[in-house]
Design an enzyme around this catalytic site. Structure first.
Site, short mmCIF file in Angstrom:
data_model
loop_
_atom_site.label_atom_id
_atom_site.label_comp_id
_atom_site.label_asym_id
_atom_site.label_seq_id
_atom_site.Cartn_x
_atom_site.Cartn_y
_atom_site.Cartn_z
N HIS A 223 56.36 21.36 60.97
CA HIS A 223 57.40 22.41 60.03
C HIS A 223 58.57 22.81 60.04
CE1 HIS A 223 57.71 26.51 58.37
NE2 HIS A 223 57.90 26.61 59.39
N TYR A 227 60.50 21.76 55.57
CA TYR A 227 61.98 22.29 55.12
C TYR A 227 62.56 21.18 55.11
CZ TYR A 227 60.75 27.21 56.79
OH TYR A 227 60.09 28.37 56.87
N HIS A 374 48.79 28.88 49.85
CA HIS A 374 49.86 28.52 50.48
C HIS A 374 50.74 27.82 50.11
CE1 HIS A 374 53.43 29.71 52.71
NE2 HIS A 374 52.97 28.76 53.88
N PHE A 375 49.92 26.29 50.47
CA PHE A 375 51.63 25.61 50.71
C PHE A 375 51.08 24.80 49.09
CE2 PHE A 375 48.11 23.07 52.76
CZ PHE A 375 47.37 22.03 52.02
N HIS A 376 50.25 24.80 47.93
CA HIS A 376 50.62 24.65 47.03
C HIS A 376 51.05 25.52 46.43
CE1 HIS A 376 46.82 22.29 47.76
NE2 HIS A 376 46.67 21.29 46.59
N ARG A 439 38.68 25.65 55.02
CA ARG A 439 39.48 24.23 54.34
C ARG A 439 39.19 22.94 55.03
NH1 ARG A 439 45.45 24.03 57.58
NH2 ARG A 439 45.49 21.93 55.55
N ARG A 440 39.72 22.19 53.99
CA ARG A 440 39.38 20.50 54.88
C ARG A 440 37.90 20.72 54.29
NH1 ARG A 440 43.16 21.50 59.22
NH2 ARG A 440 45.12 21.09 59.32
FE1 HAS Z 1 54.27 27.91 55.20
C1 HAS Z 1 51.34 26.75 56.59
C2 HAS Z 1 54.79 30.77 57.54
C3 HAS Z 1 56.61 28.76 54.04
C4 HAS Z 1 54.73 24.54 53.53
N1 HAS Z 1 52.82 26.41 55.75
C5 HAS Z 1 51.94 25.69 55.60
C6 HAS Z 1 51.26 24.96 55.75
C7 HAS Z 1 52.35 23.98 54.76
C8 HAS Z 1 53.63 24.72 54.35
C9 HAS Z 1 51.67 21.99 54.18
O1 HAS Z 1 53.34 30.98 60.53
C10 HAS Z 1 50.28 23.87 55.92
C11 HAS Z 1 49.82 22.46 56.73
C12 HAS Z 1 48.46 22.17 57.36
O2 HAS Z 1 48.21 21.72 56.82
O3 HAS Z 1 47.58 22.97 58.31
N2 HAS Z 1 55.53 29.34 55.48
C13 HAS Z 1 55.41 30.00 56.77
C14 HAS Z 1 56.89 30.94 56.58
C15 HAS Z 1 57.28 30.90 55.61
C16 HAS Z 1 57.08 29.06 55.12
C17 HAS Z 1 57.05 32.14 57.52
N3 HAS Z 1 55.62 27.04 53.93
C18 HAS Z 1 56.93 27.17 54.01
C19 HAS Z 1 57.71 26.02 52.13
C20 HAS Z 1 56.60 25.46 52.06
C21 HAS Z 1 55.46 25.77 53.59
C22 HAS Z 1 58.51 26.73 52.16
C23 HAS Z 1 56.94 23.98 52.14
C24 HAS Z 1 57.44 23.69 50.91
N4 HAS Z 1 52.62 28.55 57.02
C25 HAS Z 1 53.05 29.49 57.49
C26 HAS Z 1 52.15 29.29 58.87
C27 HAS Z 1 51.44 28.44 58.30
C28 HAS Z 1 51.49 28.02 57.07
C29 HAS Z 1 52.68 30.38 59.43
C30 HAS Z 1 50.26 28.28 59.30
C31 HAS Z 1 49.49 28.48 59.36
C32 HAS Z 1 47.77 27.92 59.57
O4 HAS Z 1 47.10 28.93 60.21
O5 HAS Z 1 47.09 26.94 59.72
C33 HAS Z 1 58.87 30.83 54.86
O6 HAS Z 1 59.67 30.18 55.07
C34 HAS Z 1 58.63 31.54 53.56
C35 HAS Z 1 60.31 32.28 53.28
C36 HAS Z 1 60.04 32.66 51.76
C37 HAS Z 1 61.04 34.08 51.47
C38 HAS Z 1 60.59 33.89 50.09
C39 HAS Z 1 62.12 34.05 49.69
C40 HAS Z 1 62.44 33.77 48.08
C41 HAS Z 1 62.99 32.84 47.27
C42 HAS Z 1 62.70 32.94 45.44
C43 HAS Z 1 63.77 34.19 45.08
C44 HAS Z 1 63.55 34.74 44.06
C45 HAS Z 1 64.18 34.45 42.57
C46 HAS Z 1 63.94 34.21 41.65
C47 HAS Z 1 65.88 34.21 42.45
C48 HAS Z 1 61.12 35.35 52.05
C49 HAS Z 1 65.01 32.31 47.53
C50 HAS Z 1 63.50 36.11 40.78
C51 HAS Z 1 63.79 36.08 39.29
C52 HAS Z 1 63.08 37.27 39.08
C53 HAS Z 1 63.32 37.84 37.49
C54 HAS Z 1 62.13 38.24 40.37
#
Ligand code: HAS
Length: 550
Positions: A223, A227, A374-376, A439-440
């Site tokens: 995890h 980050y 999700h991760f793509h 998956r996989r």
């Molecule tokens: Fe995830 C599975 C939960 C973020 C990558 N994640 C994965 C896997 C990968 C991955 C590779 O809880 C698969 C691993 C495997 O092979 O099994 N993930 C989260 C949560 C977040 C999260 C809570 N993941 C990421 C990030 C990754 C990533 C970042 C890669 C870089 N993830 C999970 C969970 C799994 C999981 C479970 C397991 C699932 C399972 O069952 O296998 C959080 O960090 C996300 C928080 C993000 C936000 C978004 C904030 C938005 C921002 C953009 C602002 C936009 C602007 C522009 C300013 C709340 C900062 C706006 C402009 C306008 C004009 C509108």
């Protein structure tokens, strides 16, 4: 008199570029594997020359998830440190090269195991699937190489601190060090399982492996790994983007605090990848899910900060109304446009993460292709588009060239192609996942069951998206090759934002690494000690290795 912009010194630039070359070679090869996978999964294509689907999937995951990211990040961090904390000393640079060669040699060992069909175990290399020992030894060398580079970075940063007592460190350097601390603490888990469990087991020194412990140690690392990918992108969002658009960093303290929060909460949360895992008490999963929800906060702070930077800039240019600032942003500049599209995609991507982390919803999506979707979006779009945006100024800065207007245009097209391809592919993955597609897994109609037949249109859409993405890979390789070797000679700026004048002064407690690392250790001990003792006390019989897929 105009202030001369400092440049990354040529010897440091060479070190940084060496990492970036490997990263983009990995992208070209891993991306090709990705195209072939989506074609196989559509059911319309068979792999030639006896190449196995799982072999290809391992090439894809290892090259893109582990090699591209780690090399690009280490190269970027070295450049950022050299630019903001001064030229690297010979000793630090030499250590950087030792780290680079260890990582490269490790990658070639791992790659040769995969390419010869002896390590089709995917990038998570879950036991009891067993690979050839060189697969694990190679990975261990990649980790050790990154440690050598990480320690060199700490030494460089400590020298700056010593020379500037009582001063807040440059923001980009601070963030680079936070990212490396996270990496060092996280990789202890994967190093432990690889050295203590996988290598002796694959060499035949022991017959069996404890699967639960190996997965737990993997996810202790896995995890924070995500980050480790995200934080360098946030470095660019907080520090580089404000300068590119001509605005200011909203708050130095907020930026540092968000990095500290990532350090604290990104490690003790590995159980959210193991919510369906037997052998871990629900109360410990519950605790780690709470910590997972805490690690969302720094991303929300980042979103707030980016909106503030954009709005302040727009208003300074005369924008009015709630969203008038939107039109003032430099849409024609690929250095801004690519990372911005990454930010935009991170909104649905992050929402998907929150769904994954919710225990009940995780039961629906776990092990389905939703997670791949999700991760793509997260790593392969948000992070990667930001890395591309960084490459558009970093490579010419380091090679003494400039990005031409034509290349900038091509980079805008590349971004659009990437977003369209990923929207097709990733949306199809999310929908198919909700319908239960695993998956996989290679193409299968599961005996023509009605449920599996429902997935096929989505799998075809994935192949369409994958093919569009492959065009995106060709475009980025053309742009990077041009920037590295053929673009006209000239000076390109390394953009470093300045903090808004009205921002509060940065509290020095944010520089107190001993305090933050101390709290991380406590949190890790709280989240993992008892579950670990229970895993050892109630250990299931170990498993023999399986390699029938190899
Ligand atoms: Fe995830 C599975 C939960 C973020 C990558 N994640 C994965 C896997 C990968 C991955 C590779 O809880 C698969 C691993 C495997 O092979 O099994 N993930 C989260 C949560 C977040 C999260 C809570 N993941 C990421 C990030 C990754 C990533 C970042 C890669 C870089 N993830 C999970 C969970 C799994 C999981 C479970 C397991 C699932 C399972 O069952 O296998 C959080 O960090 C996300 C928080 C993000 C936000 C978004 C904030 C938005 C921002 C953009 C602002 C936009 C602007 C522009 C300013 C709340 C900062 C706006 C402009 C306008 C004009 C509108």
């Amino acid at each position: 008199m105009m202030k001369m912009e400092s440049k990354v010194a040529p010897l440091d630039a060479k070190l940084s570029m060496a990492h970036i070359y490997v990263a983009f070679i990995a992208l070209a090869l891993g991306g090709t594997a990705g195209l072939l996978q989506t074609l196989v999964r559509s059911g319309q294509f068979q792999l030639p020359a006896g190449i196995g689907y799982y072999q290809l999937l391992t090439v894809h995951g290892v090259l893109l998830g582990l090699v591209l990211t780690t090399f690009f990040i280490v190269g970027f961090l070295f450049a950022g440190l050299s630019k903001t904390s001064g030229t690297l000393s010979d000793k630090v640079r030499r250590s950087g090269w030792i780290g680079f060669w260890l990582m490269t040699f490790g990658t070639s060992l791992t790659a040769s195991a995969i390419l010869t069909g002896k390590a089709s175990v995917l990038y998570t290399f879950y036991a009891p699937l067993m690979a050839h020992p060189t697969f694990y030894i190679g990975l261990a060398l990649v980790v050790v190489g990154s440690w050598v580079s990480g320690i060199a970075m700490f030494i460089h940063f400590a020298k700056w601190k010593k020379q500037h007592p009582g001063k807040a460190s440059p923001l980009l350097s601070y963030m680079a060090i936070a990212t490396m601390i996270l990496w060092l603490i996280a990789t202890l888990g994967v190093a432990a399982t690889v050295l203590i469990q996988y290598i002796p087991w694959s060499l035949g020194f022991v017959d069996t492996i404890d699967v639960l412990i190996s997965r737990t140690l993997f996810w202790y690392f896995g995890h924070p790994l995500v980050y480790f990918w995200l934080l360098p992108a946030y470095m660019a969002w907080y520090v580089i983007i404000p300068k590119i658009i001509g605005g200011k960093i909203f708050s130095d303290s907020l930026a540092r605090l968000s990095f500290v929060l990532f350090l604290l909460f990104s490690i003790p949360v590995g159980f959210h990848h193991q919510l369906t895992e037997p052998g871990i008490a629900p109360s410990w999963k519950y605790l780690q899910v709470i910590l997972t929800f805490l690690v969302i906060i720094p991303s929300l702070m980042t979103a707030f900060s980016m909106f503030a930077t954009f709005e302040m800039y727009g208003r300074s240019k005369g924008a009015t109304g709630l969203f008038g600032w939107f039109r003032k942003l430099p849409w024609g500049d690929a250095r801004f446009f690519a990372p911005f599209m990454g930010m935009l995609i991170f909104i649905p991507a992050g929402a998907g993460g929150i769904i994954n982390a919710s225990h009940q919803l995780n039961q629906v999506v776990h092990n389905t292709i939703w997670v791949t979707g999700h991760f793509h979006l997260t790593v392969a779009t948000t992070v990667l588009l930001t890395f591309f945006g960084i490459a558009y100024w970093l490579i010419p800065h380091l090679t003494g060239r400039i990005m031409t207007k034509a290349m900038n245009k091509l980079a805008i097209v590349q971004t659009i192609v990437w977003v369209i391809g990923m929207t097709f592919m990733s949306s199809a993955m999310h929908f198919a996942g909700l319908l239960g597609a695993p998956r996989r897994s290679s193409f299968s109609t599961y005996g023509d069951s009605a449920q599996a037949l429902d997935w096929i249109p989505y799998q075809v859409a994935q192949a369409v998206g994958g093919s569009i993405l492959f065009i995106g890979i060709i475009l980025i390789i053309v742009i990077v090759t041009n920037l590295a070797f053929f673009a006209p000679k000239g000076e390109t700026e390394f953009p470093i934002g300045e903090v808004e004048e009205a921002a509060e002064k940065t509290p020095m407690i944010l520089e107190n690494w001993k305090l933050w690392v101390g709290i991380i250790v406590v949190l890790i001990l709280v989240a993992y000690t008892v579950p670990f003792i229970e895993m050892i006390q109630h250990a299931p019989p170990g498993s023999k290795g399986f390699n029938h897929l190899l």
